[in-house]
Every structure is written in C-alpha cells, then in structure tokens.
Motif scaffolding. Structure first.
Motif, mmCIF file in Angstrom:
data_model
loop_
_atom_site.group_PDB
_atom_site.id
_atom_site.type_symbol
_atom_site.label_atom_id
_atom_site.label_comp_id
_atom_site.label_asym_id
_atom_site.label_seq_id
_atom_site.Cartn_x
_atom_site.Cartn_y
_atom_site.Cartn_z
ATOM 1 N N VAL A 102 34.735 30.610 45.049
ATOM 2 C CA VAL A 102 35.124 31.118 46.557
ATOM 3 C C VAL A 102 36.459 30.719 46.738
ATOM 4 N N LEU A 103 37.236 31.716 47.260
ATOM 5 C CA LEU A 103 38.741 31.642 47.988
ATOM 6 C C LEU A 103 38.414 31.589 49.489
ATOM 7 N N THR A 130 38.543 26.991 46.259
ATOM 8 C CA THR A 130 39.629 26.907 46.228
ATOM 9 C C THR A 130 40.345 27.179 47.764
ATOM 10 N N CYS A 131 41.106 26.406 48.319
ATOM 11 C CA CYS A 131 41.298 26.612 49.730
ATOM 12 C C CYS A 131 42.878 26.922 50.029
ATOM 13 N N ALA A 143 47.307 34.420 44.301
ATOM 14 C CA ALA A 143 45.768 33.957 44.171
ATOM 15 C C ALA A 143 44.887 35.091 43.868
ATOM 16 N N LEU A 144 44.976 36.214 44.481
ATOM 17 C CA LEU A 144 44.119 37.378 44.064
ATOM 18 C C LEU A 144 44.438 37.925 42.925
ATOM 19 N N TRP A 145 45.713 37.906 42.378
ATOM 20 C CA TRP A 145 45.838 38.490 41.114
ATOM 21 C C TRP A 145 45.431 37.710 39.644
ATOM 22 N N GLU A 146 45.686 36.377 40.179
ATOM 23 C CA GLU A 146 45.764 35.374 38.944
ATOM 24 C C GLU A 146 44.391 34.604 38.476
ATOM 25 N N GLY A 180 46.168 43.539 45.295
ATOM 26 C CA GLY A 180 45.725 42.218 45.000
ATOM 27 C C GLY A 180 44.182 42.130 44.946
ATOM 28 N N LEU A 181 43.496 42.718 46.082
ATOM 29 C CA LEU A 181 42.136 43.019 46.038
ATOM 30 C C LEU A 181 41.738 43.877 44.936
ATOM 31 N N THR A 182 42.439 44.960 44.731
ATOM 32 C CA THR A 182 41.752 45.667 43.664
ATOM 33 C C THR A 182 41.787 44.950 42.518
ATOM 34 N N GLN A 183 42.636 44.184 42.133
ATOM 35 C CA GLN A 183 42.639 43.462 41.020
ATOM 36 C C GLN A 183 41.325 42.427 41.117
ATOM 37 N N ALA A 184 41.412 41.678 42.375
ATOM 38 C CA ALA A 184 40.144 40.868 42.393
ATOM 39 C C ALA A 184 39.029 41.679 42.137
ATOM 40 N N ILE A 185 38.863 42.492 42.699
ATOM 41 C CA ILE A 185 37.522 43.599 42.630
ATOM 42 C C ILE A 185 37.300 43.631 41.013
ATOM 43 N N LYS A 186 38.210 43.953 40.063
ATOM 44 C CA LYS A 186 38.206 44.107 39.006
ATOM 45 C C LYS A 186 37.594 42.800 38.086
ATOM 46 N N ASN A 187 38.171 41.666 38.824
ATOM 47 C CA ASN A 187 37.693 40.507 38.345
ATOM 48 C C ASN A 187 36.645 39.932 38.590
ATOM 49 N N GLY A 188 35.842 40.850 39.524
ATOM 50 C CA GLY A 188 34.418 40.380 39.894
ATOM 51 C C GLY A 188 34.144 40.165 41.287
ATOM 52 N N LEU A 189 35.026 40.293 42.138
ATOM 53 C CA LEU A 189 34.839 40.030 43.735
ATOM 54 C C LEU A 189 33.698 40.830 44.075
ATOM 55 N N LYS A 190 32.813 40.149 44.915
ATOM 56 C CA LYS A 190 31.486 41.015 45.121
ATOM 57 C C LYS A 190 31.465 40.958 46.608
#
Length: 271
Positions: A102-103, A130-131, A143-146, A180-190
């Motif tokens: 969780v971010l 992670t805060c 943070a969204l990308w990495e 950044g959000l598009t990358q986060a979705i690819k990385n599993g953001l639900k």
C-alpha cells in the motif's frame, strides 16, 4: 442559526429526494429493466450494478436509495464513465495474501488528522505500507514508476477546482499522473482510494483504467472519512468482496448521522 431547524430542512429534503428517485426508477417505462434484474439476479450474490454516465449530476445522486437494493443486501451501485468497457472479472485486493503493498500519500493536512488513516493501514496484518508525507510531485511520480502497489490511498485536502493538495504549496490533477498511474496499473494496482472532499469530481481527470476507485460524492468531514476507511478495511480483511465491503462500510456510517446527516450517501465505488 438553529441547527435543529436546519436538520429538519435536511430531513424533508431527503424524504422528497428518496420518493422522487423511487418514483423514477419504479416507473412503467423502466419496469422491464427492473423485472429483468429481479428474474436473473439472486439475493445471495455479490452484485455490481453499474451506472454508466458522464453526467456528474447523475453520478452524485444517491441512487442506492432505490428500494431494489433492499432485496439485494450484497449489491452496490458502481459509477462508470460511458466510454469505459465494463470489467467483468474484477481484480480485487487479496487481503489474505502474503503481502499487500500500500502506498499512502498524505497531502496537505492542515486541520485534518490524516495520521489516523495511516495507523489503520499499519495495523492491518500482512500489509506493507510506504508513506509519502507532503511529497513533491517528482517524488510521487517516481514512487508510481519504480514500485508495485496493490492499493494507493490519498488522504488530505483537495481544491475547489478538483486538484489534490499533495503538499502545502503544490497541487495536481490526476491527469498529471497519467503515465505514472498507467505504469502502476501494469505493475498490479487494483484499488485507488481518494479519502478527500469531492473526489468523485477529481476522477473526471482520470485518463487511465484503474480497476476500482473509492471516492466521495461531496465534501466529507474528517471523522466520516476516518470511519469509512476503518469499516472498509475491517470488512475487506474478512474476505468480503470489494463491492460488499464498500456497502457495509457505507451503511455503518449511519451511526454518525446524528452529527453528520446522510453520511451514508458520501462514499461511492467507481470503475
């Protein structure tokens, strides 16, 4: 100002709105739709009733007041853009997984107790938090990308022109985080949780397909925002579906309605 008088005005308005909504959705013209829902859906099922409209005024209506929902305790209204293809197999957060990442983004929090939201998540089992506090836009983007996240939570103020106050001097629209959000979705953001005022209006700028967003229809008092998150996390941790967890948490806010009238109308689930 007489608070009692204002409360009575509110009560009359909500009764009138509830009556008008049910007259509209129970009208003869809409009856074939309602009868189809009754014929094919079972009360024991977890149901997403998706409202597809680009009209913000309609999105803000508390359509969960429709008496159809009284028969379906596990159903919840989901707001969706007309141009969005429905997600038939919703990727929910598995709270019983080894680790849920969780971010937490704590923005401008003057006169707010955003640390409470953070403490709720940190107390959850199997959750790695992670805060980012008063983060600069570049740090948030990194943070969204990495990293990979299951959930992103924003807590803090938003502006009258529908931007997030990520710190005391800097604001941004969700469109400013598109890549950044598009990358986060690819990385599993639900799931994206926007525990801030008028966040239903904020997601009009969302130009990427986050599977699910929890937003607020109007201004939200700090205590209501805290309580909703607490109830939502409690229901989710027990393995309850996302849609049902939102409904349970929303309905539990009724205990605050003596001080915050119609708090149960504020949270909404979006696709």
């Amino acid at each position: 100002v007489s608070l009692r008088e204002r409360k009575l005005v509110c009560d009359r308005a909500q009764k009138s709105l509830r009556t008008e909504l049910n007259s509209w959705l129970n009208a003869d013209l809409f009856r074939p739709v309602k009868e189809t829902l009754l014929a094919y859906l079972h009360p024991s099922e977890s149901i997403r009733l998706i409202l597809k409209t680009n009209n913000l005024d309609i999105q803000q209506l508390p359509l969960h007041l429709w008496d159809w929902f009284d028969r379906y305790a596990k159903a919840e209204m989901v707001v969706s853009n007309r141009n969005t293809a429905p997600i038939f197999s919703l990727s929910s957060v598995d709270w019983r997984a080894d680790v849920v990442k969780v971010l937490v983004i704590l923005g401008d929090s003057r006169e707010l107790n955003v640390e409470y939201d953070l403490s709720l998540l940190e107390a959850m089992p199997n959750v790695e938090v992670t805060c980012l506090r008063d983060s600069m836009r570049s740090n948030l983007n990194d943070a969204l990308w990495e990293n990979s996240w299951d959930i992103i939570l924003f807590a803090g103020h938003s502006t009258a022109d529908h931007q997030l106050r990520i710190n005391q001097t800097e604001t941004l629209r969700l469109a400013d985080l598109h890549h950044g959000l598009t990358q986060a979705i690819k990385n599993g953001l639900k799931l994206l949780i926007l525990n801030t005022c008028d966040s239903l209006q904020l997601i009009e700028d969302l130009s990427c397909s986050v599977p699910s967003v929890i937003a607020m229809r109007e201004l939200v008092p700090d205590r209501v925002a805290h309580s909703f998150l607490k109830y939502f996390l409690s229901a989710s941790a027990q393995g309850t579906t996302l849609t049902q967890s939102v409904r349970i948490a929303r309905e539990r806010l009724q205990g605050l309605e003596g001080q915050y009238p119609f708090a149960t109308w504020l949270p909404t689930l979006c696709e």
